[in-house]
Design a protein around this motif. Structure first.
Motif, PDB file in Angstrom:
ATOM      1  N   PHE A  22       0.850  -1.201   0.000  1.00 49.54           N
ATOM      2  CA  PHE A  22       0.000   0.000   0.000  1.00 49.54           C
ATOM      3  C   PHE A  22       0.884   1.248   0.000  1.00 49.54           C
ATOM      4  CE2 PHE A  22      -2.640   3.266   2.040  1.00 49.54           C
ATOM      5  CZ  PHE A  22      -3.803   3.162   1.297  1.00 49.54           C
ATOM      6  N   LEU A  23       2.013   1.184   0.718  1.00 51.62           N
ATOM      7  CA  LEU A  23       3.064   2.207   0.612  1.00 51.62           C
ATOM      8  C   LEU A  23       4.312   1.528   0.076  1.00 51.62           C
ATOM      9  CD1 LEU A  23       2.998   4.266   3.968  1.00 51.62           C
ATOM     10  CD2 LEU A  23       1.819   4.783   1.819  1.00 51.62           C
ATOM     11  N   THR A  24       5.118   2.277  -0.672  1.00 60.00           N
ATOM     12  CA  THR A  24       6.398   1.741  -1.146  1.00 60.00           C
ATOM     13  C   THR A  24       7.393   1.737   0.022  1.00 60.00           C
ATOM     14  OG1 THR A  24       7.323   3.891  -1.690  1.00 60.00           O
ATOM     15  CG2 THR A  24       6.010   2.797  -3.423  1.00 60.00           C
ATOM     16  N   PRO A  25       8.499   0.984  -0.106  1.00 62.26           N
ATOM     17  CA  PRO A  25       9.509   1.008   0.967  1.00 62.26           C
ATOM     18  C   PRO A  25      10.007   2.418   1.274  1.00 62.26           C
ATOM     19  CG  PRO A  25       9.902  -0.866  -0.488  1.00 62.26           C
ATOM     20  CD  PRO A  25       8.784  -0.056  -1.125  1.00 62.26           C
ATOM     21  N   ALA A  26      10.187   3.244   0.259  1.00 64.25           N
ATOM     22  CA  ALA A  26      10.660   4.617   0.502  1.00 64.25           C
ATOM     23  C   ALA A  26       9.606   5.428   1.254  1.00 64.25           C
ATOM     24  CB  ALA A  26      11.006   5.298  -0.828  1.00 64.25           C
ATOM     25  N   GLU A  27       8.350   5.217   0.915  1.00 60.11           N
ATOM     26  CA  GLU A  27       7.276   5.933   1.615  1.00 60.11           C
ATOM     27  C   GLU A  27       7.168   5.483   3.073  1.00 60.11           C
ATOM     28  OE1 GLU A  27       4.589   6.594  -2.444  1.00 60.11           O
ATOM     29  OE2 GLU A  27       4.106   4.938  -1.098  1.00 60.11           O
ATOM     30  N   VAL A  28       7.349   4.185   3.298  1.00 61.73           N
ATOM     31  CA  VAL A  28       7.339   3.668   4.668  1.00 61.73           C
ATOM     32  C   VAL A  28       8.498   4.280   5.457  1.00 61.73           C
ATOM     33  CG1 VAL A  28       7.686   1.612   6.097  1.00 61.73           C
ATOM     34  CG2 VAL A  28       6.211   1.494   4.070  1.00 61.73           C
ATOM     35  N   ALA A  29       9.680   4.291   4.844  1.00 57.91           N
ATOM     36  CA  ALA A  29      10.870   4.810   5.536  1.00 57.91           C
ATOM     37  C   ALA A  29      10.660   6.269   5.932  1.00 57.91           C
ATOM     38  CB  ALA A  29      12.101   4.659   4.643  1.00 57.91           C
ATOM     39  N   ALA A  30      10.070   7.052   5.039  1.00 54.01           N
ATOM     40  CA  ALA A  30       9.849   8.475   5.341  1.00 54.01           C
ATOM     41  C   ALA A  30       8.845   8.636   6.476  1.00 54.01           C
ATOM     42  CB  ALA A  30       9.355   9.194   4.080  1.00 54.01           C
ATOM     43  N   PRO A  72       0.899  17.045   8.085  1.00 52.97           N
ATOM     44  CA  PRO A  72       1.775  17.094   6.911  1.00 52.97           C
ATOM     45  C   PRO A  72       2.643  15.847   6.747  1.00 52.97           C
ATOM     46  CG  PRO A  72       2.424  18.762   8.548  1.00 52.97           C
ATOM     47  CD  PRO A  72       1.189  18.098   9.075  1.00 52.97           C
ATOM     48  N   ALA A  73       3.142  15.292   7.845  1.00 54.36           N
ATOM     49  CA  ALA A  73       4.053  14.150   7.718  1.00 54.36           C
ATOM     50  C   ALA A  73       3.341  12.909   7.185  1.00 54.36           C
ATOM     51  CB  ALA A  73       4.700  13.855   9.068  1.00 54.36           C
ATOM     52  N   ALA A  74       2.053  12.789   7.495  1.00 62.94           N
ATOM     53  CA  ALA A  74       1.309  11.598   7.075  1.00 62.94           C
ATOM     54  C   ALA A  74       0.449  11.870   5.840  1.00 62.94           C
ATOM     55  CB  ALA A  74       0.429  11.112   8.226  1.00 62.94           C
ATOM     56  N   ALA A  75       0.657  13.031   5.193  1.00 62.44           N
ATOM     57  CA  ALA A  75      -0.267  13.471   4.126  1.00 62.44           C
ATOM     58  C   ALA A  75      -0.424  12.434   3.015  1.00 62.44           C
ATOM     59  CB  ALA A  75       0.208  14.799   3.549  1.00 62.44           C
ATOM     60  N   LEU A  76       0.689  11.842   2.609  1.00 61.00           N
ATOM     61  CA  LEU A  76       0.602  10.911   1.486  1.00 61.00           C
ATOM     62  C   LEU A  76      -0.218   9.672   1.852  1.00 61.00           C
ATOM     63  CD1 LEU A  76       3.330  10.194  -1.000  1.00 61.00           C
ATOM     64  CD2 LEU A  76       2.296   8.240   0.156  1.00 61.00           C
ATOM     65  N   ALA A  77       0.052   9.113   3.011  1.00 63.75           N
ATOM     66  CA  ALA A  77      -0.715   7.929   3.453  1.00 63.75           C
ATOM     67  C   ALA A  77      -2.185   8.297   3.629  1.00 63.75           C
ATOM     68  CB  ALA A  77      -0.136   7.388   4.761  1.00 63.75           C
ATOM     69  N   LEU A  78      -2.433   9.470   4.207  1.00 67.59           N
ATOM     70  CA  LEU A  78      -3.832   9.870   4.442  1.00 67.59           C
ATOM     71  C   LEU A  78      -4.560  10.099   3.121  1.00 67.59           C
ATOM     72  CD1 LEU A  78      -3.400  12.273   7.512  1.00 67.59           C
ATOM     73  CD2 LEU A  78      -4.138   9.880   7.502  1.00 67.59           C
ATOM     74  N   ALA A  79      -3.868  10.648   2.120  1.00 72.11           N
ATOM     75  CA  ALA A  79      -4.508  10.863   0.807  1.00 72.11           C
ATOM     76  C   ALA A  79      -4.847   9.519   0.162  1.00 72.11           C
ATOM     77  CB  ALA A  79      -3.581  11.670  -0.098  1.00 72.11           C
ATOM     78  N   ARG A  80      -3.944   8.579   0.278  1.00 70.74           N
ATOM     79  CA  ARG A  80      -4.203   7.268  -0.324  1.00 70.74           C
ATOM     80  C   ARG A  80      -5.349   6.553   0.400  1.00 70.74           C
ATOM     81  NH1 ARG A  80       1.393   4.889  -1.848  1.00 70.74           N
ATOM     82  NH2 ARG A  80       1.477   6.895  -2.909  1.00 70.74           N
ATOM     83  N   LEU A  81      -5.378   6.712   1.719  1.00 68.20           N
ATOM     84  CA  LEU A  81      -6.482   6.117   2.481  1.00 68.20           C
ATOM     85  C   LEU A  81      -7.803   6.794   2.142  1.00 68.20           C
ATOM     86  CD1 LEU A  81      -4.592   5.658   5.845  1.00 68.20           C
ATOM     87  CD2 LEU A  81      -5.602   3.810   4.470  1.00 68.20           C
ATOM     88  N   ARG A 181      10.701  -6.623  18.987  1.00 70.70           N
ATOM     89  CA  ARG A 181      11.249  -5.263  18.894  1.00 70.70           C
ATOM     90  C   ARG A 181      10.131  -4.274  18.636  1.00 70.70           C
ATOM     91  NH1 ARG A 181      12.935  -4.025  13.450  1.00 70.70           N
ATOM     92  NH2 ARG A 181      12.390  -5.670  11.995  1.00 70.70           N
ATOM     93  N   GLU A 182      10.466  -2.997  18.643  1.00 70.83           N
ATOM     94  CA  GLU A 182       9.471  -1.947  18.499  1.00 70.83           C
ATOM     95  C   GLU A 182       8.670  -2.131  17.211  1.00 70.83           C
ATOM     96  OE1 GLU A 182      10.648   2.194  20.314  1.00 70.83           O
ATOM     97  OE2 GLU A 182      10.967   2.203  18.159  1.00 70.83           O
ATOM     98  N   ARG A 183       7.381  -1.954  17.318  1.00 75.52           N
ATOM     99  CA  ARG A 183       6.477  -2.221  16.185  1.00 75.52           C
ATOM    100  C   ARG A 183       5.654  -0.969  15.903  1.00 75.52           C
ATOM    101  NH1 ARG A 183       0.977  -3.614  15.716  1.00 75.52           N
ATOM    102  NH2 ARG A 183       0.433  -5.545  14.663  1.00 75.52           N
ATOM    103  N   TRP A 184       5.752  -0.438  14.676  1.00 73.43           N
ATOM    104  CA  TRP A 184       5.116   0.829  14.310  1.00 73.43           C
ATOM    105  C   TRP A 184       3.954   0.606  13.350  1.00 73.43           C
ATOM    106  CZ3 TRP A 184       6.532   5.736  16.016  1.00 73.43           C
ATOM    107  CH2 TRP A 184       7.686   5.778  16.804  1.00 73.43           C
ATOM    108  N   SER A 185       2.931   1.447  13.489  1.00 73.41           N
ATOM    109  CA  SER A 185       1.793   1.370  12.563  1.00 73.41           C
ATOM    110  C   SER A 185       1.023   2.681  12.556  1.00 73.41           C
ATOM    111  CB  SER A 185       0.843   0.251  12.987  1.00 73.41           C
ATOM    112  OG  SER A 185       0.360   0.518  14.289  1.00 73.41           O
ATOM    113  N   LEU A 186       0.189   2.805  11.547  1.00 68.54           N
ATOM    114  CA  LEU A 186      -0.833   3.854  11.517  1.00 68.54           C
ATOM    115  C   LEU A 186      -2.161   3.102  11.544  1.00 68.54           C
ATOM    116  CD1 LEU A 186      -0.964   6.895   9.083  1.00 68.54           C
ATOM    117  CD2 LEU A 186      -3.003   5.614   9.709  1.00 68.54           C
ATOM    118  N   THR A 187      -2.950   3.316  12.584  1.00 74.33           N
ATOM    119  CA  THR A 187      -4.200   2.574  12.763  1.00 74.33           C
ATOM    120  C   THR A 187      -5.366   3.541  12.692  1.00 74.33           C
ATOM    121  OG1 THR A 187      -3.086   1.023  14.233  1.00 74.33           O
ATOM    122  CG2 THR A 187      -5.475   1.072  14.342  1.00 74.33           C
ATOM    123  N   GLY A 188      -6.427   3.138  12.014  1.00 73.52           N
ATOM    124  CA  GLY A 188      -7.561   4.062  11.930  1.00 73.52           C
ATOM    125  C   GLY A 188      -8.874   3.373  11.651  1.00 73.52           C
ATOM    126  N   TRP A 189      -9.910   4.177  11.668  1.00 70.70           N
ATOM    127  CA  TRP A 189     -11.270   3.691  11.469  1.00 70.70           C
ATOM    128  C   TRP A 189     -11.993   4.640  10.536  1.00 70.70           C
ATOM    129  CZ3 TRP A 189      -8.570   4.193  15.935  1.00 70.70           C
ATOM    130  CH2 TRP A 189      -8.210   2.995  16.550  1.00 70.70           C
TER     131      TRP A 189
END
Ligand SMILES: O=C(O)CCC(=O)C(=O)O
Ligand SMILES: [Fe+2]
Length: 195
Positions: A22-30, A72-81, A181-189
């Protein structure tokens, strides 16, 4: 031809879906880098109804940062969602009005016990989405999302960077297994408006 046909079809057929990339590796890294930079703003998540804020480490151990839709930091993911939200509305008439979401981090060893995302008497959460932000996640790192399916079986989703899990909020109990190890996500409804 729409971009998220596979999600639409899976939600109709089974009520859940796992979409890698859903995101590319570069988008995830950013996104994970900007999230890590805000680590100090995260707070222990509460349990109970929206607004209720009892922290209970026996139930859930994640730390969250709620996002507004102009983040702003999550804009791309939020637009795709948001594009996904539009397609779900167009195809399934779900009446999804908005995305309520937070970044989440589970420090090593933390978990979220089996639960349903829709609270009794509060049915505005319709579709749950979880977007994973862990670039190099291996099978042995743990931290799976375990979804309990209608037939009594379950499926485990590896929280690999860029993967999106989608499921109907009122239908599937689920839990987050402890990770090494530390586990990161963006969770939403995706929510309907309250009547
Ligand atoms: O991070 C996940 O895989 C699921 C998180 C979750 O169940 C929740 O925040 O309600
Ligand atoms: Fe959940």
């Amino acid at each position: 031809m729409s971009g998220f046909d596979c999600v639409v079809n899976a939600l109709v057929e089974t009520g859940w879906c796992v979409l890698p990339g859903f995101l590319t590796p570069a988008e995830v890294a950013a996104l994970v880098a900007s999230s890590q930079a805000r680590r100090g703003d995260f707070a222990r998540a509460g349990v109970g109804r929206a607004g209720g804020h009892a922290v209970n480490g026996e139930i859930r151990g994640d730390e969250v940062l709620w996002l507004d839709d102009a983040d702003p930091a999550a804009a791309l993911a939020l637009a795709r969602l948001d594009a996904l939200r539009g397609e779900l509305n167009a195809a399934l008439y779900l009446g999804l009005a908005e995305l309520e979401c937070h970044l989440a981090v589970y420090p090593a060893g933390r978990f979220y016990k089996r639960h349903l995302d829709q609270h009794r008497g509060e049915d505005t959460r319709v579709v749950t989405i979880v977007l994973y932000l862990n670039p190099e996640w291996g099978e042995t790192d743990g931290g799976e999302l375990r979804l309990y399916l209608d037939d009594g079986s379950h499926t485990d989703v590896v929280p690999h960077g860029g993967t999106l899990a989608v499921f109907m909020s009122d239908r599937f109990e689920h839990e987050v297994k402890p990770a090494q190890r530390e586990r990161w996500s963006l969770t939403g409804w995706f929510r309907r408006r309250a009547l």
